[in-house]
Every structure is written in C-alpha cells, then in structure tokens.
Design an enzyme around this catalytic site. Structure first.
Site, short mmCIF file in Angstrom:
data_model
loop_
_atom_site.label_atom_id
_atom_site.label_comp_id
_atom_site.label_asym_id
_atom_site.label_seq_id
_atom_site.Cartn_x
_atom_site.Cartn_y
_atom_site.Cartn_z
N ASN A 9 9.29 40.67 50.62
CA ASN A 9 10.37 41.60 50.31
C ASN A 9 9.96 42.95 50.89
O ASN A 9 9.13 43.64 50.32
CB ASN A 9 10.55 41.69 48.77
CG ASN A 9 11.51 42.78 48.36
OD1 ASN A 9 12.24 43.32 49.19
ND2 ASN A 9 11.52 43.12 47.08
N TRP A 10 10.55 43.27 52.03
CA TRP A 10 10.15 44.50 52.72
C TRP A 10 10.64 45.77 52.02
O TRP A 10 10.20 46.85 52.33
CB TRP A 10 10.69 44.50 54.16
CG TRP A 10 10.05 43.51 55.07
CD1 TRP A 10 9.13 42.54 54.75
CD2 TRP A 10 10.29 43.38 56.49
NE1 TRP A 10 8.78 41.83 55.87
CE2 TRP A 10 9.48 42.32 56.95
CE3 TRP A 10 11.11 44.06 57.40
CZ2 TRP A 10 9.47 41.92 58.29
CZ3 TRP A 10 11.11 43.67 58.73
CH2 TRP A 10 10.29 42.61 59.16
N LYS A 11 11.61 45.62 51.12
CA LYS A 11 12.24 46.78 50.47
C LYS A 11 12.76 47.73 51.56
O LYS A 11 13.19 47.26 52.61
CB LYS A 11 11.26 47.45 49.51
CG LYS A 11 10.62 46.41 48.57
CD LYS A 11 9.85 46.99 47.43
CE LYS A 11 9.30 45.84 46.59
NZ LYS A 11 8.60 46.30 45.41
N HIS A 94 16.76 42.49 41.76
CA HIS A 94 15.38 43.00 41.76
C HIS A 94 15.29 44.15 40.76
O HIS A 94 16.24 44.91 40.58
CB HIS A 94 15.01 43.48 43.17
CG HIS A 94 13.56 43.81 43.29
ND1 HIS A 94 13.04 45.02 42.87
CD2 HIS A 94 12.51 43.09 43.74
CE1 HIS A 94 11.74 45.01 43.07
NE2 HIS A 94 11.39 43.85 43.60
N GLU A 96 14.00 46.95 40.91
CA GLU A 96 14.31 48.27 41.46
C GLU A 96 15.82 48.49 41.51
O GLU A 96 16.30 49.60 41.34
CB GLU A 96 13.67 48.43 42.85
CG GLU A 96 12.17 48.65 42.73
CD GLU A 96 11.36 48.08 43.88
OE1 GLU A 96 11.91 47.79 44.95
OE2 GLU A 96 10.13 47.91 43.69
N GLU A 166 9.28 38.57 37.87
CA GLU A 166 8.61 39.79 38.32
C GLU A 166 8.44 40.76 37.15
O GLU A 166 9.34 41.56 36.88
CB GLU A 166 9.45 40.45 39.43
CG GLU A 166 9.61 39.57 40.64
CD GLU A 166 9.65 40.42 41.91
OE1 GLU A 166 8.87 40.12 42.82
OE2 GLU A 166 10.44 41.36 41.97
N GLY A 172 4.32 46.87 42.49
CA GLY A 172 3.89 48.05 43.22
C GLY A 172 2.82 48.85 42.51
O GLY A 172 2.53 49.98 42.90
N SER A 212 2.49 42.73 42.80
CA SER A 212 1.13 42.98 43.32
C SER A 212 0.39 41.70 43.71
O SER A 212 -0.82 41.61 43.57
CB SER A 212 0.31 43.80 42.32
OG SER A 212 0.93 45.04 42.08
N GLY A 233 5.81 42.11 47.88
CA GLY A 233 6.29 43.40 48.35
C GLY A 233 5.29 44.03 49.31
O GLY A 233 5.24 43.70 50.49
N GLY A 234 4.46 44.93 48.79
CA GLY A 234 3.51 45.68 49.60
C GLY A 234 2.72 44.83 50.58
O GLY A 234 2.56 45.19 51.76
P1 PGA Z 1 4.80 44.30 45.10
O1 PGA Z 1 6.37 44.04 44.98
O2 PGA Z 1 4.21 43.03 45.69
O3 PGA Z 1 4.65 45.47 46.01
O4 PGA Z 1 4.28 44.54 43.73
C1 PGA Z 1 6.87 42.78 44.61
C2 PGA Z 1 8.37 42.85 44.53
O5 PGA Z 1 8.88 43.88 44.10
O6 PGA Z 1 9.08 41.90 44.90
#
Ligand code: PGA
Length: 248
Positions: A9-11, A94, A96, A166, A172, A212, A233-234
C-alpha cells in the site's frame, strides 16, 4: 488452501517517474514469488503501472473507489474508471480513510458493494485503536466493523473479498502486533465470518495482517496459522525491502 498474498500500500507516495524506477527494479525480484503479489498505487500511477506490469506476476490495486456510478463527487474515482485500466484489487476503509476522511462502516460497505459489482477484489480494512485495545474492546470493535462493512454480501462475493486486520496503533508506528496477537485477532475475524456468514466463507476468505510489517518480522507473522498475507505500507516503498517481504 488459501493462497498467501503480499500487497503493498503505497499510500500518497511515488510520482510516475518514481513508479517507473520502482517497478523496473521490483519485477525481476519477485518473478518467482510463491504468493500473490499486489501493488496498490496512487490513482495517477495506475495507467503507467498497468502498462509496466503487463506480462508480470505483479497485480495492480487502487487505494479507494466511490460507490456511485458517476456524478457530482469531486475528487472521487468510480469503479468503472478502475475497470477501464484493468485494476484488479482496491483497498477500502483503510484506517487513514476512516480517521482523516470521515469514512464509516456504512461508506465502506457501499464502496465495497460497488467494487464487487464491478468484479474488483476489495481489500476491506478493519482494526481497533490503541484506546479500544487498552479498554479490552478489540473483539467488540472488530465485530461491529465486520458486520457493518460486510452487510448484505452473498456467498459468491467472498470469492473476491479480502479482509485486512490492521490495528491502528501498529500502522506506521514501527510497533508491530506480536505474531500471536495478530493471529488471535485474525482468528476472531475468521470466527465472525463463520458465524455471521458460513463455515465455507470462514474457511476460504483470505485475511491479511497490516501494521509495521517488514522484512524482519514477515516470516514470524506468516508462520501463524490464521494469517494469510500482509498489507505493507512503509516497507513496500523500497523494492528491495518489499521483495524480502514477498519472499518471507
Ligand atoms: P505500515 O502501513 O506498514 O506503514 O504500518 C500498513 C498499512 O497502513 O496498510
């Protein structure tokens, strides 16, 4: 029986130039992957990514979809628009989106319904906040999110639905859920699918962990019985790191 899936997930990251460089690097690194590999990229990168991924084993995903077919919804993207680019997956709900953009279980349900109608594969996200976890309300929160977000979906919809657990406190933050905690929550999610839908649905639905997850903790998480993959994500922003997760 459930094929593992590792989805990036590149966001809100990567321009087209960066997308081009990244996918050029990633493609050969994951071509022998044993799991499904997905990259969920910003809308502006979809067309380029689709072109670049032709003939590769990497599948393409978007990060949201609107529930209306078309109309006065400034800033939104319809399922037909994604289908035209031959996008296969779409992240929905998500945390966010829930936290910063007012997404609710009801809008998640409507967006997922539109995705299913268009034969997209929705990755539907659920997860508790730190406060909810500390109050001992994790299961109650997950139950409500699941029942409301999956409302009205039929058995055959679950051929395409993917659920992502999640925990908000792990996203994050560098603070991963322990493999045992993640397995426990995902086991609970599966139990809800069993009891609210059916045993077949509980058995076949792929449930991912996100928060994470990276090259150093992926194998411990993936070794857990209930965990069918990861939403990354990251750690999905570097081709080298992401390919290590893919080869957990
Ligand atoms: P993260 O994000 O791996 O940076 O914690 C995961 C996500 O939000 O899908």
């Amino acid at each position: 029986m459930r094929k593992p899936i590792i989805a990036g997930n590149w966001k809100m990251n990567k321009t087209q130039k960066e997308t081009k460089d990244f996918l050029t690097e990633l493609k050969p690194m994951v071509q022998d992957a044993a799991c499904d590999v997905v990259v969920c990229v910003p809308f502006t990168d979809l067309t380029l990514a689709k072109k670049m991924l032709k003939g590769s084993n990497i599948k393409l995903g978007a990060q949201n979809v609107h529930f209306a077919e078309s109309g006065a919804y400034t800033g939104e993207i319809s399922a037909a628009m994604l289908k035209e680019i031959k996008v296969e997956y779409v992240i929905i709900g998500h945390s966010e989106r829930r936290q910063y953009f007012g997404e609710t279980n009801e809008t998640v349900n409507k967006r997922a319904a539109a995705a299913l109608e268009a034969k997209l594969k929705p990755i539907i996200c659920v997860g508790e906040t730190l406060a909810e976890r500390e109050e001992g309300r994790t299961e109650e929160v997950l139950f409500t999110q699941l029942v409301e977000s999956l409302k009205g979906f039929r058995s055959k919809d679950f051929d395409r639905i993917i659920v992502a657990y999640e925990p908000v406190w792990a996203i994050g933050t560098g603070r991963t859920a322990s493999p045992e905690d993640a397995n426990k929550s995902i086991g609970f999610i599966r139990k809800v699918l069993y009891t609210k839908f059916s045993a077949v649905i509980g058995e076949k639905t792929r449930i991912l962990y996100g928060g994470s997850m990276n090259a150093s903790n992926a194998s411990a998480l993936m070794a857990q019985e209930e965990i069918d993959g990861g939403l990354i994500g990251g750690a999905s922003l570097s081709a080298e790191e992401f390919s290590k997760v893919v080869h957990y």
